[in-house]
Structure formats: structure tokens, C-alpha cells
Design an enzyme around this catalytic site. Structure first.
Site, PDB file in Angstrom:
ATOM      1  N   ARG A  51       0.848  -1.396  -0.007  1.00 12.38           N
ATOM      2  CA  ARG A  51       0.085  -0.078  -0.024  1.00 12.38           C
ATOM      3  C   ARG A  51       0.750   1.211  -0.025  1.00 12.38           C
ATOM      4  NH1 ARG A  51       0.928   2.489   4.551  1.00 12.38           N
ATOM      5  NH2 ARG A  51       1.186   1.089   6.741  1.00 12.38           N
ATOM      6  N   TYR A 105      -0.317   1.138  12.851  1.00  4.16           N
ATOM      7  CA  TYR A 105      -0.527   0.350  13.736  1.00  4.16           C
ATOM      8  C   TYR A 105      -2.048  -0.091  13.765  1.00  4.16           C
ATOM      9  CZ  TYR A 105      -0.562  -1.864  18.479  1.00  4.16           C
ATOM     10  OH  TYR A 105      -0.912  -2.422  19.677  1.00  4.16           O
ATOM     11  N   ALA A 145      -7.231   6.297   9.697  1.00  2.19           N
ATOM     12  CA  ALA A 145      -6.244   6.282   8.532  1.00  2.19           C
ATOM     13  C   ALA A 145      -6.552   5.565   7.364  1.00  2.19           C
ATOM     14  CB  ALA A 145      -5.055   5.689   9.180  1.00  2.19           C
ATOM     15  N   GLY A 185      -4.941   4.202   3.751  1.00  5.83           N
ATOM     16  CA  GLY A 185      -3.734   3.534   2.849  1.00  5.83           C
ATOM     17  C   GLY A 185      -4.342   2.561   1.872  1.00  5.83           C
ATOM     18  N   ALA A 202      -8.652   2.292   8.271  1.00  7.07           N
ATOM     19  CA  ALA A 202      -8.803   1.751   9.639  1.00  7.07           C
ATOM     20  C   ALA A 202      -9.072   2.924  10.797  1.00  7.07           C
ATOM     21  CB  ALA A 202      -7.212   1.535  10.307  1.00  7.07           C
ATOM     22  N   CYS A 211       1.846   7.266  10.198  1.00  5.31           N
ATOM     23  CA  CYS A 211       1.757   8.117   8.959  1.00  5.31           C
ATOM     24  C   CYS A 211       2.693   9.048   8.792  1.00  5.31           C
ATOM     25  CB  CYS A 211       0.097   8.557   8.879  1.00  5.31           C
ATOM     26  SG  CYS A 211      -1.292   7.402   9.122  1.00  5.31           S
TER      27      CYS A 211
END
Length: 226
Positions: A85, A91, A152, A154, A167, A183
Site C-alpha cells: 500500500r 499500527y 487512517a 492507505g 482503519a 503515518c
């Protein structure tokens, strides 16, 4: 909190929902790769949305810098994966709801920036239904509440088939984020919905995510075991 319903869109394309509990990262990664390959070979297969949680794990994007780790990557506990990604290190852990859309963007819009904004729109919708005012930050990907990053994103796109995704920190133990620069952004804290809605749990958010995903992408959700 409102009670969400999955909207039924006229002539909507189906999207299979794989609604799982806690799944090891490597297992989910392998499943994503299999689903993507199947759809590269047969683009007529339906879209898929995987929802799950992961045991504690760190992931590095394809070009992630090791300088954003505050530990020795050769002695990492939890485990560490470098994946395909975009984006920097992040995390995952229980209490964080992860979504992996496997979409054929030819059915939607062949535009990666559009897709990223749509994923943000899903998370912003989840926050709004939950009674929280979320926002974007110009020049960055993700979702924030009062300057704290709670969502987040990605992605990887191959032949317009997507993998990886988003996430949303619902009620995770945030300690693991302290071992990285999340990030690659050193000056913005990571938070969770629990800070704004004490006692909130992942199961309370799952149905909202499903409904908002269906609304934003205009799909009909079909629960599946594949």
C-alpha cells in the site's frame, strides 16, 4: 446515536460483505491478494468489503521510511510487515475497525484521488451518525476530530482493482502508536472515538460503517461467507 440501515440503491451493483472478528494480519493480507487476483482475471466478479480487527501489528507502506519507527525492526514485537500500500507506518490492534474494500473502480470512477476522498467520506459519515464532528486536513489523507487523527487510509490499486483501505480507531489501546510516528506525521496526535463517546465498542460501529459504505459508493451490501 442513530440506528443505521443499509440503503437500497436502484439498480445498484452488489458488494459482498465479509464481516469477520479478529484475524491475523498475514491471513487477511493473503485473502486480499487472492480476491484481487481473481478480479484481475475476471473483472465481472462482484466488489467485496472486508471488515475485521487485527491482533497488534505494525505495517509499513511500500516506500515507508524506517526512521518513523522508534524500535529495532529486526526485533519487533508485535510483528512488522512491509506491504504494497501507499503511506507510511501505522499500527493495528483490537478495538480498531479495519475495512478492506476490493472494488473494481471501472464500475465507480477511475480516479485514485476520488477514491481516497470517498473513503474519507465513509468515515466522516460514520462520525456524523455517531454524533461526532469529523474533518479533513488539507494536503493529508485521513479523518480527524478536534485535531486528533481517528481514521487512517492507505490503498493499493492494480488494474483499477483496490486493496488495503481504512482503519477507524474505535476503542483501541493506543499505546502501540507511541512506538512509531503514525503515518509519518510527527505533530498530530492519534486518538479514538472512545475519547468522545466513552464506552463505545467496535460492534456498535460496524453496522454504521456498512451503511455509510453502501451510501457513499452506491452499492447493495450482500452478506457473504465466500
Amino acid at each position: 446515536m442513530l440506528s443505521p440501515t443499509v440503503p437500497q440503491h436502484l439498480n445498484a451493483q452488489p458488494c459482498l460483505l465479509l464481516d469477520w472478528g479478529q484475524v491475523p494480519y498475514s491471513q487477511a493480507w493473503e485473502i486480499q491478494q487472492k480476491l484481487v487476483q481473481e478480479r484481475r482475471e475476471n473483472p465481472d466478479l462482484p466488489d467485496v468489503l472486508i471488515l475485521l480487527e487485527h491482533p497488534p501489528v505494525y505495517t509499513l507502506g511500500l516506500g515507508s521510511k524506517l526512521e518513523f519507527l522508534k524500535f529495532d525492526p529486526d526485533r519487533s514485537q508485535p510483528e512488522l510487515h512491509r506491504i504494497e500500500r501507499g503511506g507510511e507506518v501505522t499500527y493495528h490492534c483490537p478495538g480498531q475497525l479495519v475495512g478492506y474494500p476490493i472494488l473494481n473502480l471501472r464500475r465507480h470512477k477511475q480516479d485514485l484521488h476520488w477514491y481516497l476522498r470517498q473513503l474519507e467520506e465513509v468515515l466522516l459519515g460514520v462520525l456524523e451518525v455517531s454524533g461526532i464532528k469529523g474533518s479533513r486536513v488539507a494536503g493529508m489523507t485521513g479523518v480527524w476530530v478536534d485535531g486528533t487523527k481517528v481514521g487512517a487510509i492507505g490503498i493499493k490499486v492494480s488494474r483499477w482493482i483496490t486493496m488495503h483501505g481504512f482503519a477507524l480507531n474505535v476503542c483501541p489501546d493506543l499505546t502501540g502508536f507511541g512506538q512509531i510516528v503514525p503515518c509519518g506525521i510527527p505533530d498530530r496526535p492519534v486518538g479514538s472515538l472512545e475519547q468522545f463517546i466513552p464506552g463505545i465498542e467496535v460492534d456498535r460501529v460496524r453496522s454504521i460503517v456498512v451503511a455509510e459504505f453502501a451510501r457513499v459508493f452506491g452499492v447493495e451490501i450482500v452478506r457473504s461467507n465466500l
